[in-house]
Design an enzyme around this catalytic site. Structure first.
Site, PDB file in Angstrom:
ATOM      1  N   GLY A 136       0.850  -1.179   0.000  1.00  0.00           N
ATOM      2  CA  GLY A 136       0.000   0.000   0.000  1.00  0.00           C
ATOM      3  C   GLY A 136       0.886   1.229   0.000  1.00  0.00           C
ATOM      4  N   SER A 137       1.176   1.739   1.214  1.00  0.00           N
ATOM      5  CA  SER A 137       2.101   2.869   1.320  1.00  0.00           C
ATOM      6  C   SER A 137       3.502   2.476   0.870  1.00  0.00           C
ATOM      7  CB  SER A 137       2.144   3.364   2.771  1.00  0.00           C
ATOM      8  OG  SER A 137       0.862   3.802   3.186  1.00  0.00           O
ATOM      9  N   GLU A 177      -4.782   7.244  -1.275  1.00  0.00           N
ATOM     10  CA  GLU A 177      -3.793   8.083  -1.961  1.00  0.00           C
ATOM     11  C   GLU A 177      -2.761   8.659  -0.988  1.00  0.00           C
ATOM     12  OE1 GLU A 177      -4.778  10.367  -5.402  1.00  0.00           O
ATOM     13  OE2 GLU A 177      -6.862   9.745  -5.246  1.00  0.00           O
TER      14      GLU A 177
END
Length: 408
Positions: free
Chosen positions: A135-136, A388
């Site tokens: 993800g990150s 995001e």
């Protein structure tokens, strides 16, 4: 270069009022129904297409507004209407930004129109970056793209997750690893055309908020795409990879990857979404506080309520100003030397969570029920600090930018 201003011109005001009317008359009346159904609100998207809001032309006009205020103004008004439905209307935009940020003129002209379709045959697009284990931490991405030189095709394998419009999109933009040894610098973006064998929808997620927006996994199993679907082209990719390898040997400067370029461009837009949701909740709370009476007087007469509303409005205005500044800088080619894009998203998203929670508190028991929209707004607001780039990642980006240090 346009001067930075906080005053909308007449044309921008006209567009803002038009969007506000659509949000009030079409989006809001449908919000509760589609939140409960947890389905893509195709009729609302089609209405948006009919009036010209859901179209390439409209977003191009806002995107290229020299003041930089077109996109944030549009996002604020639509998300003031309802976050879930608005995300269904604007979700295609992230894929479009991915193509604009990384594609050639020919790719932009070919694929972005296919992302929207037309008023009689509405289409959507999906940007696929996150993965179950990445993800990150984009450097952990596992989806691979291998070039088949004999056929001039790229073969994609992997699973993407948290993809807005994933699986139902006409066009998917997929970020994949082309050189594992380079980590996040070895990524590239690909167009996966409609009907490509090997692409399928995985799990559809049932979410806490933004329920009217479709979110799902996208599975790629030997999905072959033409060489022309590599955004930017192979020559440009080879040059970028060669520079990255050379810099890696020398321990030189970092190179941005395709996913980060897309997120960097879109963060002020996400901030504007958060501002719209926060403003909507504030307005409900303000109206309630001025009409709800307790002990023979409106509850806004109590400092405990009035001061909350004062703080809510102050935070919303501050978030909008940070967002407008970042948007103006982006359009006018100003470098984010202090991570101004991340600043806008961090502050606006945290503001949305706080303001919607305060709105529930002001409405008391009524605010906790689905009879009032602030309950839904609070659920919707939670996503802004996550997608995001989480708030923690935004703080990391800001700290690294300010210090120049590889803070972990």
């Amino acid at each position: 270069m346009a001067e930075f201003t906080m005053e909308l011109n007449d044309e921008q005001k006209e567009v803002r009022d038009w969007l506000h009317g659509f949000a009030a008359d079409v989006i809001r009346p449908a919000a509760a129904e589609w939140d409960e159904r947890e389905e893509t609100p195709w009729p609302v998207i089609q209405e948006a297409a009919k009036v010209g809001i859901y179209s390439l032309d409209f977003y191009a006009q806002q995107y290229f507004d020299p003041t930089g205020l077109g996109i944030p103004m549009a996002m604020e008004e639509l998300f003031w209407g309802d976050a879930g439905i608005a995300l269904s209307i604007v979700g295609t935009g992230l894929a479009a930004v991915g193509v604009l940020a990384n594609g050639t003129e020919e790719q932009i002209g070919t694929w972005i129109p296919q992302m929207y379709g037309d008023a009689n045959d509405v289409k959507v697009a999906a940007f696929c970056s996150s993965e179950p284990d990445a993800g990150s931490d984009v450097a952990s991405m596992r989806t691979r793209a291998v070039y088949d030189e004999a056929k001039d095709e790229w073969v994609l394998n992997g699973t993407k997750t948290w993809a807005t419009n994933g699986g139902i999109a006409n066009v998917h933009v997929v970020v994949a690893v082309v050189d594992p040894e380079l980590g996040s610098k070895g990524h590239a973006s690909f167009i996966v055309p409609p009907g490509t064998p090997g692409l399928s929808q995985g799990q559809k997620f049932k979410k806490h908020g933004i329920r009217a927006s479709h979110t799902a996994e996208v599975v790629l199993e030997d999905a072959r795409v033409p060489g022309s679907c590599l955004l930017g082209g192979k020559e440009k990719l080879d040059e970028r990879l060669a520079r990255a390898r050379e810099r890696a040997k020398k321990g030189g400067e970092r190179v941005k990857n395709a996913a980060m370029a897309t997120f960097e461009a879109s963060r002020p837009a996400v901030a504007a979404m958060a501002v719209g949701t926060a403003r909507a909740a504030y307005e409900v709370a303000l109206e309630y506080a001025t009409t709800r009476e307790q002990f023979g007087r409106p509850i806004i007469d109590n400092q405990g309520v009035a001061f909350q509303l004062a703080d809510m409005r102050t935070s919303i205005d501050a978030a909008r100003l940070l967002t407008w500044r970042a948007s103006w800088m982006a359009v006018n080619g100003k470098q984010f030397t202090a991570a101004e894009g991340s600043m806008s998203k961090l502050f606006a998203s945290e503001t949305a969570k706080k303001v919607t929670a305060q709105a529930i508190q002001i409405l008391g028991g009524n605010g906790y029920t689905r009879e009032y929209p602030v309950e839904r707004m609070h659920r919707d607001a939670a996503i802004y600090t996550i997608f995001e780039g989480t708030s923690e990642i935004q703080r990391l980006v800001i700290a690294r930018t300010l210090s120049g240090m590889p803070i972990r």
